[in-house]
Design a protein around this motif. Sequence first.
Motif, PDB file in Angstrom:
ATOM      1  N   SER A  44       0.830  -1.195   0.000  1.00 12.78           N
ATOM      2  CA  SER A  44       0.000   0.000   0.000  1.00 12.78           C
ATOM      3  C   SER A  44       0.863   1.242   0.000  1.00 12.78           C
ATOM      4  O   SER A  44       1.962   1.253   0.571  1.00 12.78           O
ATOM      5  N   LEU A  45       0.344   2.298  -0.637  1.00 11.53           N
ATOM      6  CA  LEU A  45       1.069   3.558  -0.660  1.00 11.53           C
ATOM      7  C   LEU A  45       1.008   4.222   0.703  1.00 11.53           C
ATOM      8  O   LEU A  45       0.046   4.048   1.447  1.00 11.53           O
ATOM      9  N   SER A  46       2.012   4.978   1.010  1.00 11.04           N
ATOM     10  CA  SER A  46       1.998   5.726   2.254  1.00 11.04           C
ATOM     11  C   SER A  46       1.009   6.888   2.148  1.00 11.04           C
ATOM     12  O   SER A  46       0.577   7.258   1.051  1.00 11.04           O
ATOM     13  N   VAL A  47       0.658   7.452   3.287  1.00 10.11           N
ATOM     14  CA  VAL A  47      -0.280   8.574   3.302  1.00 10.11           C
ATOM     15  C   VAL A  47       0.274   9.749   2.514  1.00 10.11           C
ATOM     16  O   VAL A  47      -0.444  10.417   1.762  1.00 10.11           O
ATOM     17  N   ASP A  49       2.333   9.638  -0.052  1.00  5.63           N
ATOM     18  CA  ASP A  49       2.242   9.363  -1.489  1.00  5.63           C
ATOM     19  C   ASP A  49       0.808   9.518  -1.983  1.00  5.63           C
ATOM     20  O   ASP A  49       0.565  10.015  -3.086  1.00  5.63           O
ATOM     21  N   ARG A  50      -0.155   9.093  -1.169  1.00  4.95           N
ATOM     22  CA  ARG A  50      -1.563   9.229  -1.569  1.00  4.95           C
ATOM     23  C   ARG A  50      -1.960  10.688  -1.694  1.00  4.95           C
ATOM     24  O   ARG A  50      -2.635  11.096  -2.646  1.00  4.95           O
TER      25      ARG A  50
END
Length: 287
Positions: A44-47, A49-50
Amino acid sequence: PPHRTRPGNMSGAPVALGDIEAAITVKGPSTGDLGAGTASKQPSLSVADRLEQLVARVEAIEEASSPRFGKPPVLLYREKIASPSPLGLIGFGFATVTLGLVQLGALGGERTAVYAVIATFLGGIAQVIAGIFEQKDGGLFGSWAFTIFGLNWTGTGIMMVLVEAEIVPPADEDVRALSAVLFMVFSLILTILSYKMSLFHVPMLVNVLLHFVCEVPAVYEDGTRWENASGAFAVVAGAMAVWLAFAQALNILHGHVVLPYGEGFRWGHYPRHHPNHPWHLKVKDHK
């Protein structure tokens, strides 16, 4: 959709909540499509990156909708305003009732300074303000009716003051009759259009129409039955406008129908016992 402010954006530019939710659910990158991977194959992408992806999406939307691309701007936030209809109706009602009482002789034959103030500010300026906000809110019927009637009332009040001060002479009878005919036609148009408004709008505007119908012969015969009839129709129309303003304001504040006035009713479509009959309607989309 609901809106939230982008974190770190000091300008307060709103971003749709759906975009945030979509960005949060995006999985790790894959060849071709961000959503093609699965949780088991891609981390999952990090916060951070999101949020970076979300910022890029919003900037791309703003760039694509800029005027230099020839496209209209994307509306990410819509300002909410209070319903201007009660303001316009109460101004129209008070001024029209006062006019009717003057024509009936209940307030004396002379048009006093108080009447001029009511005509200019309540009948005129209040309706013009309501018409402007109706136009901003997308209300074609309200903007048309309030603006035209408001400008007429403003001109009437100013003209009364100028005539009383002997700055200008009184209007000629033929000019007054022509003005009554023009507003009679305008009232007829509004009466036809009010078919889509509510049960109260139609009879209210019918009384306004009859007022102008009687006003034409009353111009040439002051103090006759025509003037009395015109005043009576004005009192009824004004009283209905005041009631409609009160009902709308009360229903909006309570969030449900307290005083029904048949909003959203289509004439002849529902019998009395039908749940969609105006006396059973619930308030919908009040602003």
